[in-house]
Design a protein around this motif. Structure first.
Motif, mmCIF file in Angstrom:
data_model
loop_
_atom_site.group_PDB
_atom_site.id
_atom_site.type_symbol
_atom_site.label_atom_id
_atom_site.label_comp_id
_atom_site.label_asym_id
_atom_site.label_seq_id
_atom_site.Cartn_x
_atom_site.Cartn_y
_atom_site.Cartn_z
ATOM 1 N N MET A 1 0.845 -1.183 0.000
ATOM 2 C CA MET A 1 0.000 0.000 0.000
ATOM 3 C C MET A 1 0.890 1.246 0.000
ATOM 4 S SD MET A 1 -2.849 1.187 2.767
ATOM 5 C CE MET A 1 -3.963 -0.089 2.276
ATOM 6 N N SER A 2 0.543 2.195 -0.841
ATOM 7 C CA SER A 2 1.343 3.405 -0.936
ATOM 8 C C SER A 2 0.852 4.456 0.057
ATOM 9 C CB SER A 2 1.272 3.964 -2.358
ATOM 10 O OG SER A 2 -0.011 4.496 -2.594
ATOM 11 N N LEU A 3 1.670 5.477 0.262
ATOM 12 C CA LEU A 3 1.307 6.552 1.183
ATOM 13 C C LEU A 3 0.160 7.408 0.643
ATOM 14 C CD1 LEU A 3 4.788 7.752 2.503
ATOM 15 C CD2 LEU A 3 3.224 6.106 3.506
ATOM 16 N N ASP A 4 -0.228 7.201 -0.619
ATOM 17 C CA ASP A 4 -1.341 7.937 -1.212
ATOM 18 C C ASP A 4 -2.679 7.559 -0.579
ATOM 19 O OD1 ASP A 4 0.360 9.184 -2.973
ATOM 20 O OD2 ASP A 4 0.074 7.681 -4.546
ATOM 21 N N LYS A 5 -2.751 6.407 0.044
ATOM 22 C CA LYS A 5 -3.995 5.923 0.642
ATOM 23 C C LYS A 5 -3.966 5.988 2.168
ATOM 24 C CE LYS A 5 -5.778 4.268 -3.257
ATOM 25 N NZ LYS A 5 -6.920 4.877 -3.875
ATOM 26 N N ILE A 6 -2.891 6.542 2.751
ATOM 27 C CA ILE A 6 -2.755 6.645 4.204
ATOM 28 C C ILE A 6 -3.049 8.084 4.624
ATOM 29 C CG2 ILE A 6 -1.252 6.300 6.188
ATOM 30 C CD1 ILE A 6 -1.855 3.725 4.670
ATOM 31 N N LEU A 7 -3.913 8.236 5.627
ATOM 32 C CA LEU A 7 -4.394 9.551 6.039
ATOM 33 C C LEU A 7 -4.095 9.842 7.501
ATOM 34 C CD1 LEU A 7 -8.022 9.033 4.683
ATOM 35 C CD2 LEU A 7 -6.132 10.046 3.420
ATOM 36 N N LYS B 1 11.499 -0.976 13.961
ATOM 37 C CA LYS B 1 10.899 0.193 14.598
ATOM 38 C C LYS B 1 11.998 1.125 15.104
ATOM 39 C CE LYS B 1 7.159 -0.258 17.054
ATOM 40 N NZ LYS B 1 6.084 -0.669 17.968
ATOM 41 N N THR B 2 11.641 2.363 15.379
ATOM 42 C CA THR B 2 12.629 3.346 15.822
ATOM 43 C C THR B 2 13.168 3.005 17.206
ATOM 44 O OG1 THR B 2 10.895 4.759 16.724
ATOM 45 C CG2 THR B 2 11.632 5.226 14.472
ATOM 46 N N SER B 3 14.401 3.413 17.451
ATOM 47 C CA SER B 3 15.039 3.142 18.740
ATOM 48 C C SER B 3 14.541 4.091 19.824
ATOM 49 C CB SER B 3 16.564 3.248 18.602
ATOM 50 O OG SER B 3 16.926 4.490 18.042
ATOM 51 N N VAL B 4 13.872 5.169 19.422
ATOM 52 C CA VAL B 4 13.246 6.074 20.392
ATOM 53 C C VAL B 4 11.737 6.005 20.198
ATOM 54 C CG1 VAL B 4 15.197 7.663 20.476
ATOM 55 C CG2 VAL B 4 13.353 8.111 18.892
ATOM 56 N N GLY B 5 11.011 6.240 21.263
ATOM 57 C CA GLY B 5 9.560 6.248 21.180
ATOM 58 C C GLY B 5 9.049 7.666 20.980
ATOM 59 N N HIS B 6 7.848 7.793 20.479
ATOM 60 C CA HIS B 6 7.293 9.134 20.227
ATOM 61 C C HIS B 6 6.963 9.872 21.522
ATOM 62 C CE1 HIS B 6 3.634 6.717 20.598
ATOM 63 N NE2 HIS B 6 2.985 7.836 20.873
ATOM 64 N N GLY C 1 -7.221 15.115 11.533
ATOM 65 C CA GLY C 1 -7.135 16.036 12.658
ATOM 66 C C GLY C 1 -8.082 15.652 13.788
ATOM 67 N N GLY C 2 -7.550 15.602 15.014
ATOM 68 C CA GLY C 2 -8.366 15.265 16.166
ATOM 69 C C GLY C 2 -8.520 13.778 16.415
ATOM 70 N N LYS C 3 -7.969 12.949 15.533
ATOM 71 C CA LYS C 3 -8.050 11.493 15.689
ATOM 72 C C LYS C 3 -6.627 10.949 15.837
ATOM 73 C CE LYS C 3 -12.480 11.079 14.361
ATOM 74 N NZ LYS C 3 -13.500 10.832 15.343
ATOM 75 N N PRO C 4 -6.425 10.025 16.776
ATOM 76 C CA PRO C 4 -5.081 9.477 16.972
ATOM 77 C C PRO C 4 -4.688 8.505 15.861
ATOM 78 C CG PRO C 4 -6.641 8.343 18.380
ATOM 79 C CD PRO C 4 -7.400 9.452 17.697
ATOM 80 N N GLY C 5 -3.396 8.412 15.597
ATOM 81 C CA GLY C 5 -2.884 7.419 14.656
ATOM 82 C C GLY C 5 -3.099 7.771 13.202
ATOM 83 N N LEU C 6 -3.042 6.731 12.391
ATOM 84 C CA LEU C 6 -3.191 6.865 10.947
ATOM 85 C C LEU C 6 -4.365 6.019 10.477
ATOM 86 C CD1 LEU C 6 0.540 6.558 9.825
ATOM 87 C CD2 LEU C 6 -0.849 8.630 9.916
ATOM 88 N N TYR D 1 5.794 6.487 11.529
ATOM 89 C CA TYR D 1 6.706 5.475 10.988
ATOM 90 C C TYR D 1 6.484 4.136 11.694
ATOM 91 C CZ TYR D 1 10.845 2.769 9.975
ATOM 92 O OH TYR D 1 11.686 1.746 9.592
ATOM 93 N N ASN D 2 6.385 4.163 13.024
ATOM 94 C CA ASN D 2 6.202 2.927 13.788
ATOM 95 C C ASN D 2 4.850 2.271 13.499
ATOM 96 O OD1 ASN D 2 8.748 2.897 15.005
ATOM 97 N ND2 ASN D 2 8.069 4.202 16.681
ATOM 98 N N ILE D 3 3.801 3.072 13.317
ATOM 99 C CA ILE D 3 2.483 2.521 12.965
ATOM 100 C C ILE D 3 2.563 1.825 11.607
ATOM 101 C CG2 ILE D 3 0.109 3.102 12.291
ATOM 102 C CD1 ILE D 3 0.201 5.347 14.394
ATOM 103 N N LEU D 4 3.167 2.493 10.641
ATOM 104 C CA LEU D 4 3.299 1.911 9.302
ATOM 105 C C LEU D 4 4.132 0.633 9.358
ATOM 106 C CD1 LEU D 4 3.872 5.176 7.237
ATOM 107 C CD2 LEU D 4 1.815 3.751 7.267
ATOM 108 N N ASN D 5 5.204 0.655 10.135
ATOM 109 C CA ASN D 5 6.070 -0.518 10.285
ATOM 110 C C ASN D 5 5.288 -1.682 10.896
ATOM 111 O OD1 ASN D 5 8.167 -2.304 11.549
ATOM 112 N ND2 ASN D 5 9.508 -0.822 10.542
ATOM 113 N N ASP D 6 4.494 -1.403 11.931
ATOM 114 C CA ASP D 6 3.677 -2.445 12.579
ATOM 115 C C ASP D 6 2.675 -3.063 11.615
ATOM 116 O OD1 ASP D 6 4.946 -2.101 15.008
ATOM 117 O OD2 ASP D 6 3.366 -0.837 15.868
ATOM 118 N N ASN D 7 2.206 -2.272 10.649
ATOM 119 C CA ASN D 7 1.200 -2.743 9.699
ATOM 120 C C ASN D 7 1.806 -3.281 8.404
ATOM 121 O OD1 ASN D 7 -1.793 -2.104 10.583
ATOM 122 N ND2 ASN D 7 -0.470 -0.518 11.436
#
Length: 143
Positions: free
Chosen positions: A1-7, A77-82, A10-15, A117-123
């Motif tokens: 899946m490309s980033l063109d379909k990932i949103l 995943k990243t070595s630091v957390g958000h 505003g006001g909602k957590p995550g992607l 990045y971490n959400i996309l990596n998890d998915n």
């Protein structure tokens, strides 16, 4: 899946991934919990492929920033957390993107980039390379 379909909504957590369009907006599915929501046209929605990060030279597409993080982390995943401290996030981002504009890229922006990045990596969405689908579609239409 490309980033063109990932949103990012505003006001909602995550992607969210775009599922389908409706007359009054669209249906999106959360990448965090797979719940579907209806989003109206008045909502503040950003498509990840349209987002860029300010650098001292230019605006770098988010896709390229994700590629740099992926290269640094060897696809993990990243070595630091958000939710880490501001200074730790800035140090990490400076390692990934040494010429980012510190005056226009805030800690909140860095948190979002790392979290996304971490959400996309998890998915399993890890192909951030530039896709030239338009060229291949054009060549098949001409044949």
């Amino acid at each position: 899946m490309s980033l063109d379909k990932i949103l990012a909504i505003g006001g909602k957590p995550g992607l969210y991934k775009l599922v389908t369009q409706t007359r009054t907006g669209f249906v999106a599915e959360s990448l965090l919990d797979n719940k579907r929501i209806t989003v109206g046209m008045q909502s503040n929605v950003s498509i990840l492929s349209e987002i860029a990060i300010y650098t001292l030279d230019e605006e770098l597409p988010l896709r390229e920033v994700f590629l740099k993080i992926q290269e640094k982390e060897n696809g993990e995943k990243t070595s630091v957390g958000h939710k880490d401290e501001k200074i730790k996030l800035e140090e990490y981002f400076f390692e990934v993107l040494p010429n980012y504009d510190e005056d226009r890229v805030y800690a909140s922006d860095i948190k979002k980039v790392i979290h996304w990045y971490n959400i996309l990596n998890d998915n399993g969405i890890t192909d951030f390379s530039a896709k030239e689908e338009k060229t291949s579609e054009d060549s098949t239409e001409e044949e």
